[in-house]
Design an enzyme around this catalytic site. Structure first.
Site, PDB file in Angstrom:
ATOM      1  CE  LYS A 117      -4.515  -1.394   1.253  1.00  0.00           C
ATOM      2  NZ  LYS A 117      -5.536  -1.590   2.192  1.00  0.00           N
ATOM      3  CE  LYS A 199      -5.045  -8.731  -2.448  1.00  0.00           C
ATOM      4  NZ  LYS A 199      -5.275  -8.504  -1.077  1.00  0.00           N
ATOM      5  CE  LYS A 202     -10.733  -0.859  -2.853  1.00  0.00           C
ATOM      6  NZ  LYS A 202      -9.814  -1.556  -2.050  1.00  0.00           N
TER       7      LYS A 202
HETATM    8  P1  TYM Z   1      -9.876  -7.100   3.082  1.00  0.00           P
HETATM    9  O1  TYM Z   1     -11.038  -6.130   3.277  1.00  0.00           O
HETATM   10  O2  TYM Z   1      -8.934  -6.688   2.006  1.00  0.00           O
HETATM   11  O3  TYM Z   1     -10.590  -8.364   2.527  1.00  0.00           O
HETATM   12  C1  TYM Z   1     -11.731  -9.075   3.153  1.00  0.00           C
HETATM   13  C2  TYM Z   1     -11.577 -10.501   3.101  1.00  0.00           C
HETATM   14  O4  TYM Z   1     -11.685 -11.003   1.838  1.00  0.00           O
HETATM   15  C3  TYM Z   1     -10.408 -11.724   1.812  1.00  0.00           C
HETATM   16  N1  TYM Z   1      -9.953 -11.658   0.185  1.00  0.00           N
HETATM   17  C4  TYM Z   1      -9.851 -12.590  -0.829  1.00  0.00           C
HETATM   18  N2  TYM Z   1      -9.692 -13.836  -0.464  1.00  0.00           N
HETATM   19  C5  TYM Z   1      -9.651 -14.648  -1.526  1.00  0.00           C
HETATM   20  N3  TYM Z   1      -8.955 -14.086  -2.959  1.00  0.00           N
HETATM   21  C6  TYM Z   1      -8.667 -12.887  -2.956  1.00  0.00           C
HETATM   22  N4  TYM Z   1      -8.686 -12.319  -4.178  1.00  0.00           N
HETATM   23  C7  TYM Z   1      -9.260 -11.986  -1.761  1.00  0.00           C
HETATM   24  N5  TYM Z   1      -9.365 -10.748  -1.685  1.00  0.00           N
HETATM   25  C8  TYM Z   1      -9.464 -10.320  -0.406  1.00  0.00           C
HETATM   26  C9  TYM Z   1      -9.331 -11.497   2.582  1.00  0.00           C
HETATM   27  O5  TYM Z   1      -8.439 -12.479   2.860  1.00  0.00           O
HETATM   28  C10 TYM Z   1     -10.168 -11.132   3.845  1.00  0.00           C
HETATM   29  O6  TYM Z   1     -10.559 -12.405   4.537  1.00  0.00           O
HETATM   30  N6  TYM Z   1      -7.170  -6.567   7.082  1.00  0.00           N
HETATM   31  C11 TYM Z   1      -8.503  -7.008   6.620  1.00  0.00           C
HETATM   32  C12 TYM Z   1      -9.714  -6.519   7.196  1.00  0.00           C
HETATM   33  C13 TYM Z   1      -9.798  -6.896   8.788  1.00  0.00           C
HETATM   34  C14 TYM Z   1      -9.780  -8.065   9.398  1.00  0.00           C
HETATM   35  C15 TYM Z   1     -10.009  -7.723  10.665  1.00  0.00           C
HETATM   36  C16 TYM Z   1     -10.012  -9.294   9.095  1.00  0.00           C
HETATM   37  C17 TYM Z   1      -9.591  -5.726   9.565  1.00  0.00           C
HETATM   38  N7  TYM Z   1      -9.703  -6.269  10.643  1.00  0.00           N
HETATM   39  C18 TYM Z   1      -9.904  -8.446  11.943  1.00  0.00           C
HETATM   40  C19 TYM Z   1      -9.906 -10.370  10.140  1.00  0.00           C
HETATM   41  C20 TYM Z   1      -9.954  -9.836  11.449  1.00  0.00           C
HETATM   42  C21 TYM Z   1      -8.367  -6.501   5.186  1.00  0.00           C
HETATM   43  O7  TYM Z   1      -8.054  -5.681   4.659  1.00  0.00           O
HETATM   44  O8  TYM Z   1      -9.214  -7.484   4.340  1.00  0.00           O
END
Ligand code: TYM
Length: 335
Positions: A117, A199, A202
């Site tokens: 990022k 991966k 968006k």
């Molecule tokens: P975030 O918002 O980027 O993504 C949310 C969830 O979607 C999964 N994910 C994917 N899985 C498979 N293939 C992909 N291309 C893909 N893109 C996204 C992510 O692995 C995630 O499970 N930091 C976290 C959000 C968060 C969080 C937490 C999660 C904040 N606090 C506490 C668990 C526990 C995040 O940015 O996910």
């Protein structure tokens, strides 16, 4: 009733920083819904995290509400699951600060998401982006979960959360339960349709399938999906050699519940021209009921409001218990 209190605890969240996509669904929400009967579950909209990158305020509000509707439409029953908005439970920011003071500069500098990022947003490498994992650790540890179901890309964040919890427990005794990441067998890493070595996210909209996208747009994206430049033209799962086709097999398998071998057999002798539209159709059919139900829910704002209000109340009760314990341990005078 007694059994109820013995259920293991699950928690996870998604940032409402963009419209939800197939990676979020297959890597996260779909599995949450499957687990939600056996566990006590907390699912939240990680809105505090989103402002580490600049957001348009009106869009952020709209996406947060839509995300609540999508969670419910994907099968998370608000009667059985605690669904809430992170910023409605101040304990997240409060514990986040405490954990900032138990996390080392060096370990935060090594985080992949921070490196990615800060390369993408070189004009806004803010302190929040750097300490993001401490807030995420607070999100998790407040609820004392056994498992954190996430896609592969979030595993490193759950691991640093364990390191922080260990460090804290080492000083103050067993304050935090040690959470385990829970990564699905299928769909843990959905790749971009037009750049299968990256991966799905968006930030590459042409390769990304949004959950609420129109069926004709979804079908078009799958028809244009990059397959592989090899000459065999066969539907075979081999991520190293055939990343594009393997990604499509993974998506088709996750949407239909079939194994990779079943998928290979089903398309044996058929070319990509048959395979790609079939994957598109399977995705459209998987997403159709979710889209329709989300639209229905979004028309009932009062209901959605009642869900997130009740969720924040339940979540706050649990989170404040942990926070009070932490404050006492570190030596803050009781108010
Ligand atoms: P975030 O918002 O980027 O993504 C949310 C969830 O979607 C999964 N994910 C994917 N899985 C498979 N293939 C992909 N291309 C893909 N893109 C996204 C992510 O692995 C995630 O499970 N930091 C976290 C959000 C968060 C969080 C937490 C999660 C904040 N606090 C506490 C668990 C526990 C995040 O940015 O996910």
């Amino acid at each position: 009733m007694e059994k109820e209190t013995q259920k293991k605890v699950l928690l996870s969240g998604i940032q409402p920083s963009g419209d939800l996509h197939l990676g979020n669904y297959l890597g996260a929400i779909k599995n949450w819904a499957e687990l939600s009967d056996q566990f006590e579950c907390y699912w939240f909209m990680a809105d505090l995290h989103t402002i580490t990158v600049r957001q348009n305020p009106a869009d952020l509000r709209r996406r947060t509400l839509t995300q609540i509707a999508v969670y419910i439409a994907c099968g998370l029953d608000p009667e059985k699951n605690t669904i809430f908005v992170q910023s409605h439970v101040p304990a997240h920011a409060e514990l986040g600060w405490v954990l900032d003071c138990y996390t080392m500069f060096g370990e935060l500098s090594r985080m992949t998401q921070f490196k990615d990022k800060s390369a993408k947003h070189a004009d806004n490498i803010n302190a929040g982006l750097f300490t993001y994992p401490c807030l995420m650790a607070a999100d998790i540890l407040l609820y004392q979960p056994d498992f954190v179901p996430v896609g592969e890309d979030q595993k490193q964040h759950v691991e640093i959360c364990r390191d922080i919890a260990n460090r804290f427990n080492h000083v103050y005794g067993e304050v935090f339960r040690m959470p385990e990441p829970y990564i699905p067998k299928q769909g843990a890493r959905v790749m971009s349709l037009n750049q299968p070595d990256t991966k799905m996210s968006k930030s590459i909209p042409e390769g990304c399938v949004f959950l609420l996208e129109k069926p004709e747009d979804i079908l078009r994206k799958f028809k244009r999906a990059v397959t592989d430049s090899d000459t065999e033209h066969c539907v075979r799962y081999a991520p190293g050699e055939k990343p594009g086709v393997s990604n499509l097999i993974q998506i088709y398998a996750a949407c239909t519940g079939k194994s990779f071998e079943d998928v290979e057999r089903e398309f044996d002798g058929k070319g990509y021209g048959v395979f790609k539209p079939a994957v598109g159709e399977a995705v459209v059919e998987t997403l159709r009921p979710i889209r329709e139900e989300t639209e229905r829910l979004l028309a009932d704002k009062a209901y959605l409001e009642s869900v997130y209000r009740a969720g924040a109340e339940k979540a706050s009760y649990v989170a404040n218990k942990t926070l009070r314990k932490v404050y006492k341990k570190v030596g803050f005078l009781a108010p």
